[in-house]
Each structure stands twice: as C-alpha cells, then as structure tokens.
Design a protein around this motif. Structure first.
Motif, short mmCIF file in Angstrom:
data_model
loop_
_atom_site.label_atom_id
_atom_site.label_comp_id
_atom_site.label_asym_id
_atom_site.label_seq_id
_atom_site.Cartn_x
_atom_site.Cartn_y
_atom_site.Cartn_z
N VAL A 1 5.41 1.34 1.84
CA VAL A 1 4.43 1.90 0.91
C VAL A 1 4.67 3.38 0.70
N SER A 2 4.72 4.15 1.78
CA SER A 2 4.79 5.59 1.59
C SER A 2 5.67 6.28 2.60
N GLY A 3 5.82 5.73 3.77
CA GLY A 3 6.54 6.42 4.82
C GLY A 3 5.75 7.58 5.38
N GLN A 4 4.45 7.68 5.06
CA GLN A 4 3.62 8.79 5.51
C GLN A 4 2.30 8.24 6.04
N ARG A 5 1.74 8.99 6.98
CA ARG A 5 0.41 8.62 7.45
C ARG A 5 -0.60 8.90 6.35
N ASP A 6 -1.74 8.28 6.46
CA ASP A 6 -2.86 8.48 5.53
C ASP A 6 -2.61 7.89 4.14
N TYR A 7 -1.57 7.10 3.98
CA TYR A 7 -1.34 6.46 2.69
C TYR A 7 -1.48 4.94 2.77
N ALA A 8 -1.68 4.40 3.95
CA ALA A 8 -1.71 2.95 4.12
C ALA A 8 -3.13 2.49 4.43
N PHE A 9 -3.72 1.75 3.50
CA PHE A 9 -5.07 1.22 3.65
C PHE A 9 -5.07 -0.24 3.23
N ASP A 10 -6.18 -0.90 3.50
CA ASP A 10 -6.46 -2.17 2.84
C ASP A 10 -7.09 -1.82 1.50
N TRP A 11 -6.49 -2.32 0.43
CA TRP A 11 -6.93 -1.97 -0.92
C TRP A 11 -7.54 -3.17 -1.62
N ALA A 12 -8.55 -2.92 -2.47
CA ALA A 12 -9.10 -3.93 -3.36
C ALA A 12 -9.02 -3.38 -4.77
N LEU A 13 -8.05 -3.88 -5.54
CA LEU A 13 -7.84 -3.40 -6.90
C LEU A 13 -8.73 -4.17 -7.85
N VAL A 14 -9.44 -3.45 -8.72
CA VAL A 14 -10.48 -4.05 -9.54
C VAL A 14 -10.30 -3.67 -11.00
N LEU B 1 -14.30 -9.77 -0.98
CA LEU B 1 -13.00 -9.17 -1.24
C LEU B 1 -13.06 -7.64 -1.15
N LEU B 2 -14.22 -7.06 -1.46
CA LEU B 2 -14.36 -5.61 -1.44
C LEU B 2 -14.66 -5.08 -0.04
N GLN B 3 -15.23 -5.92 0.80
CA GLN B 3 -15.67 -5.49 2.13
C GLN B 3 -14.53 -4.90 2.94
N ASP B 4 -14.77 -3.70 3.52
CA ASP B 4 -13.81 -3.02 4.40
C ASP B 4 -12.50 -2.66 3.70
N ARG B 5 -12.54 -2.52 2.39
CA ARG B 5 -11.36 -2.10 1.65
C ARG B 5 -11.70 -0.91 0.75
N VAL B 6 -10.69 -0.16 0.39
CA VAL B 6 -10.86 0.92 -0.58
C VAL B 6 -10.79 0.32 -1.98
N LEU B 7 -11.83 0.52 -2.78
CA LEU B 7 -11.82 0.04 -4.16
C LEU B 7 -10.88 0.92 -4.97
N VAL B 8 -9.99 0.30 -5.72
CA VAL B 8 -9.03 1.01 -6.55
C VAL B 8 -9.18 0.55 -7.99
N ALA B 9 -9.24 1.48 -8.91
CA ALA B 9 -9.29 1.14 -10.34
C ALA B 9 -8.74 2.32 -11.13
N HIS B 10 -8.38 2.05 -12.36
CA HIS B 10 -7.92 3.11 -13.26
C HIS B 10 -9.15 3.61 -14.01
N ASN B 11 -9.54 4.87 -13.77
CA ASN B 11 -10.85 5.39 -14.15
C ASN B 11 -11.90 4.69 -13.28
N PRO C 1 -20.57 -3.58 -1.22
CA PRO C 1 -19.94 -3.17 0.04
C PRO C 1 -18.70 -2.29 -0.16
N VAL C 2 -18.90 -1.14 -0.77
CA VAL C 2 -17.80 -0.21 -1.01
C VAL C 2 -18.19 1.14 -0.43
N SER C 3 -17.38 1.67 0.46
CA SER C 3 -17.66 2.98 1.06
C SER C 3 -16.71 4.06 0.55
N GLN C 4 -15.57 3.66 -0.01
CA GLN C 4 -14.61 4.62 -0.57
C GLN C 4 -13.95 4.01 -1.80
#
Length: 675
Positions: A10-23, A94-104, A124-127
């Motif tokens: 994904v990135s080869g860097q810390r802080d870039y790897a999460f569980d994602w929920a793309l919406v 599907l959103l639980q414990d994941r970072v919600l990702v969307a364009h805008n 259930p979205v915290s970030q």
C-alpha cells in the motif's frame, strides 16, 4: 478503529494502512437534511490494499428521485427497492471499525448521517478520509480533481459514471494510487474525526426570511422605530416570545438572537438582569426598551430604506472582465498598496492593516482599481523579468519573517509559493535550519531542485543557471514525469494552472454567460499543527458590512446557514472550505467574508503561510490561488472574500490579520458569538 501493521503493497510507510470502507451514494438532491439517498455502494479494503467485501443496492426513497439526467435512476427503477432502514444494518456492519472513504467525503457522510438518523440508528463512523482533499495535497498533474479525471490519470478503468458501485470500485483504485503518492511525499493523511450524529437535531433550522430593509442604526430615546432596525429580546415578557417576534418581523424589523454594536435596541423588562444580552447592550451602549413601550412603538413603525437591488450578471467585453477558468487570460486587479504579504519591520502585521487589539476594526473594502489583464505564460516560454514564472517554490527553515520574505520574493519573480511538499513543487529553498527538514530527502527522490537562500536574491538569473538539482528519480507508477527535472513540466505547463494572486489581488468570476459555476469554494490550507486548532468561518454581509441575521455567521458549531447557500466543509485537520452558492444568495447579500481563527494563544506567525484557493464547483481546477503571509502576532486572519462589483462577483485574497480573537471580529460584523 486501530491501524493495522503497514504493508509495503500500500505505502511502505506507517500511518497509511487502515481498514477502509469506500462509499458512494447517488441522491435526489444536494441538501442532506432534505434530500434522500437513491443508491449506495460500499467496498471494504484491508490494510494490505486487498478488497475484503462489497455491497450495493438501489433504494426506494419515497420521494421524487430528482435529477434523473444525472444519475439515471427513475421512479420506475426504484420501485420495489428496499428502503434505507431495511439495509441500514448491513451498511453499518461494513462501516464499523473502518475509516469511511469517499470523493468529497463530507457529502456522502452527511447523507448517511441523516439516513441513519431517520432510521433511528447510530452511524458507526469515527473517522473519514476524503480522496478529493488528499489529492489536493498530492496535487498530481491532472486537469482537475474530479473522479473521472483522476481515474484517467492513475490508470483506473471507469465503466459507468454516476453508478454507485462502479464509482466505488474506481475510488478503490484511486485510493491505492494516491496513498502511494502520499507516502512518497511523506504527507500526513487528512483524517477527519466524526463525532456521533444520532439525531436530526443537528440539521439547520428552516430558512429565515431576510429583512428587506437596511439597518438605520440605533433607536433614539422617545423616537419611533424604523423598518430594518435590529432588535434583540431578552428575559421574561408578558407577551409570548413567538408573538413578539412575529409582530416585529411583520412590521419590517430584523429580530436578532444576539446583541452587537449594530443592534438598534434591546427589548427587556429587566435591564439589570445580568443576562448576556443585557451585559452586551450595556457594554455597547445599545438603547434598552421595555416591553410596554416596544408594543406601543410597534403600532407606528416608520418606513425604512430597502436594500439596493443588484443588477443581474451580464457578459463582460473581452479584455475587460473575467473569463472562465482554463482560458488564456483572466482579469486581475490589485490594491495600490504594498502587496508583498510581508509585514514591515517592527510591525505585527501588514503595514496597512495592523490593528491594536482595542481598536475598532472595520472590514476592508476593495479598492476601486482598474482590472489588469494577466495572460498565462505559455508552456516553455520565458517571461521577461520573471524568471520563476510557472514554478512552485517551497521554503523550508528560517524564522517566520525570513520565510515570509522568501515566499514574497518567489511570487515577485513570477512563481507561486507552496506550503507543503506536493507533486507540483518544482523548487525548494533552504533557509537556516531547513536542511534538517525530513522532506529534503524526499525531494532528492522526487527530483525537486533544491537551492540555498541566495538563489532568490539573484534577481536576473534563470533558475537553471543558479540551482543544483538532485539526480532525477524514477517516475511514479502512473508514468508521470518527475517533478522539477529539467525536461518536465513547470506549474504553468500543467493542464490547469491557477492564477497566482498577491495579497489584495482580485479576479472577476466568470459570468453565467461564460458558463459560471453556481457553487464556488474558498479553500484554506496550512501546514499540519500539533499544538493548536484553526477554525475557518464565514460571514454573509449586506451593503453595510453587517450580517443580515445571526445565522449568516457560519462556523464549526453551525456549519450551514439556514438557506443552505453557505456551508463549512471540513476536509482535514489542516484544510477547510467555505462553499458558496452565489446564484442563490439573496440580493441583500453583497459579500461573503472568510476568516480563520486560532483556538488558544498561538499566533499565525507560528503557523506560517496559509494557502487560499478559489475553485468553481467540486473537484474543478482552481481559478486563483494566494499564499498569505501577512500575519505574525495575530490570532485572527481575514483570508478572502467573494463580493459583488456591479454585475459580477469577484474573488479577493485579503490576508489582513488582527491581534484580537474571533469574537471581536464577529462583533464588528454584527454577531455576538459569546451569547
């Protein structure tokens, strides 16, 4: 939600790897508190970048589907589909414990928040992460930041635009590619914390009808009331508050919910009650009227002065007005004062705008200067006397005054000043201490040209003659050329290079005849901060530089005015946007002033430069950009404004700082935010 161990895939860097929920959601309109979701798709991705789940469905909204020509979802297609309440549980899982990702992302998040609230469920979205905001930081060499454009840039196949599932699959490819670019640039992810929103109480109140009359000022002792007077009410009254308000509005008065220096009179039976309104009225010298006297005066309210009508927009003759973004020229004007953006020695802000904390501050009025055409430099052409034309310069190290002076010098030489490392940066200047910045090594990998502080003082020298470039690095996975290498693009060579405005610079917005976008954005961005928070706010002002009513002050606690014409969008911890529907503003609204304020004792001199851009629509190419360095000890900074000038709207980069806090600036505009 906990980050998983990073994955090189994904990135080869810390802080870039999460569980994602793309919406992605398709909706019946653009106002979340009013319109409904017609279709929704969710794709989940693990920290290793691999897809782990997928769900999509059409929804029966129980209302008209709205713009079918956009989403293609007719009432017939939606008939028989489940309601949102019937699938909310599956979406929530599907959103639980994941970072919600969307364009805008704020758009999709707001719609989901309202749909979950209608179903009496918890979202259930915290970030959340906005790929639009992330790509603005990366700044790839694409024509704009729209989903389809980014898909083409990153080599992601798009089959059906405005299809929720296909858009979400496309978004997955864009996210993976953008995370790789963010890691190469060492950019922090613009994650936004999402507080619980479980009820409909967070929705703005129904629109309030603006007062049709200008504020005539203070009520005189034993004198009549005049239409347009701003009236506040506090304490117990024999007449119900609702009736007092209704009768006042019917008489042409403007009932406010707070007291400021613009308030005409305070209605109260207990002037010494100690209420916030009574204390403010005493401090500002606002006349106090008891209920009995007020009711008597309501029977004979004198005619007021209506707000001046604004001429409708009309086409501007070539060479005399603004043109659409991306065209060859645009109309730019600047105030005649020094616009370097750097405070004079010994001052605490711009020489023409430094104001003591105790002074009465008036909002600046743009100088009536003639528009000066500013043709965009053709790709590869040399600009006489402007050796940095088309280049984007990042200043590292040094004190704030020294860095501000260096950024101003870069703009003077025809370049634009960057606030963070991005794909558009072509050059970096290291002031004392700048060599210790960890981004210097990243620049070597990216092929960015790095210079010492003497580079900017060699006024006549072309960059290629005075700089020592790092070896060119490998091109990114997209096949795009490396930034800053001699054979590659400058910023002016990009498909859409925004106009660079100095402090005080003005540009006309395209008129409707020129295909103007009804929705405009003023986006403010700054270097990420760890010790303070910065809030962006907006004031919708009339011709007297006052808010028509309190709700036309837009801030984090009230992120949308009642009419929905001005909204605050939180794009990340170091970026916020004010969205303005210029076409829907009432005639009395003559200006939208955008400011930033620091929470705490930190000053803007500690923050560094603030970048401001004017963007038509969502994801479009910016029309103009300014880097504002006009603050040192100030804690409030007036950033920019949209304002009417005759038949057209204009954008002005202001950059005027104040030592006092946001509350004092708000009072000057007629709002008491402490009430």
């Amino acid at each position: 939600m906990n980050p998983r161990p990073p994955s090189p895939a994904v990135s080869g860097q810390r802080d870039y790897a999460f569980d994602w929920a793309l919406v992605d959601v398709e909706t019946s309109g653009v106002i979340a508190r009013r319109d409904r979701v017609l279709s929704v798709a969710v794709v989940t991705i693990g920290p290793d970048g691999e897809q782990t789940g997928e769900f999509s469905t059409l929804l029966n909204p129980g209302c008209d589907p709205g713009p079918v020509h956009v989403h293609g979802l007719t009432a017939e297609r939606l008939r028989g589909a489940p309601t949102f309440e019937q699938v909310a549980g599956r979406i929530g899982a599907l959103l639980q414990d994941r970072v919600l990702v969307a364009h805008n992302a704020q758009f999709d998040y707001d719609f989901l928040a309202h749909e979950f609230a209608r179903a009496r469920l918890y979202l259930p979205v915290s970030q959340r992460l906005c790929t639009l905001a992330l790509n603005r930081q990366v700044d790839p060499p694409a024509a704009d930041m729209k989903l389809g454009t980014l898909a083409a840039h990153y080599g992601v196949q798009q089959l059906r635009a405005h299809d929720a599932l296909d858009d979400t699959r496309v978004l997955a490819g864009i996210l993976r590619a953008t995370l790789r670019e963010a890691a190469r640039l060492d950019l922090p992810l613009p994650l936004v914390a999402c507080p619980p929103r479980q009820g409909v109480q967070f929705a703005p109140q129904p629109p309030k009808t603006p007062c049709a009359y200008r504020n005539p000022g203070r009520a005189e002792a034993d004198g009549p009331l005049v239409q347009g007077m701003k009236i506040a009410i506090t304490g117990e009254t024999a007449t119900s508050r609702a009736e007092l308000v209704a009768r006042s509005v019917a008489a042409g008065l403007n009932v406010m919910s707070s007291v400021s220096r613009h308030t005409s009179a305070l209605v109260t039976n207990e002037a010494a009650s100690g209420s916030a309104k009574a204390r403010r009225a005493a401090a500002e010298g606002v006349p106090v009227i008891d209920e009995h006297t007020f009711l008597r005066l309501l029977g004979d309210v004198r005619p007021g002065t209506p707000h001046r009508a604004t001429a409708g927009a009309k086409a501007v003759a070539p060479g005399a007005g603004a043109v659409a973004p991306g065209s060859a020229t645009a109309s730019v004007a600047t105030a005649p004062a020094d616009m370097s953006g750097v405070a004079a020695p010994g001052t605490t802000g711009p020489a023409s705008a430094s104001v003591p904390a105790t002074a009465s501050v008036s909002a600046p009025v743009p100088a009536p200067v003639a528009a000066v055409p500013a043709p965009r430099r053709p790709a590869g052409a040399a600009a006489v006397g402007r050796p940095l034309a088309g280049r984007r310069v990042l200043i590292l190290g040094g004190t704030h005054p020294a860095a501000a002076a260096a950024r101003a010098r870069a703009v003077e030489l025809g370049g634009s000043a960057a606030i963070n490392l991005s794909r558009s940066v072509t050059d970096a200047v290291l002031l004392p201490g700048g060599e210790a910045d960890r981004r210097v090594q990243r620049m070597a990998e990216l092929g960015v040209s790095v210079h010492d502080e003497l580079w900017l003082t060699s006024t006549g020298a072309a960059p290629a003659e005075t700089c020592a470039s790092f070896p060119e690095a490998d091109s990114p996975a997209t096949g795009s050329p490396s930034v800053g290498s001699p054979e590659t693009e400058t910023e002016a060579d990009r498909p859409s290079s925004p106009l660079v405005l100095p402090r005080g610079g003005v540009v006309d917005l395209p008129t409707p005849q020129q295909g103007a976008a009804p929705l405009w954005h003023i986006t403010a961005a700054w270097a990420p901060q760890e010790t303070c928070e910065i809030d962006v706010v907006a004031f919708v002002l009339d011709e007297d530089e006052q808010v028509t009513f309190d709700e036309d002050f837009v801030f984090y606690g009230a992120p949308e005015n009642p009419a929905g014409t001005v909204r605050l969008l939180t794009d990340g911890p170091a970026e916020q946007t004010i969205a303005v529907d210029l076409a829907s503003l009432p005639p009395a609204s003559r200006k939208v002033a955008v400011a930033a304020a620091i929470d705490g004792e930190t000053a803007f001199g500690d923050i560094g430069a603030v970048q401001v851009t004017a963007v038509p629509g969502t994801g479009a190419a910016p029309l103009a950009r300014a880097t504002l360095d006009a603050a040192t000890t100030e804690r409030t900074l007036l950033l920019a404004e949209f304002y009417r000038r005759g038949p057209v709207w204009r954008f002005r980069a202001v950059g005027q700082g104040y030592d006092h806090g946001l509350a004092d600036l708000a009072r000057e505009y007629g709002v008491d935010i402490t009430d």
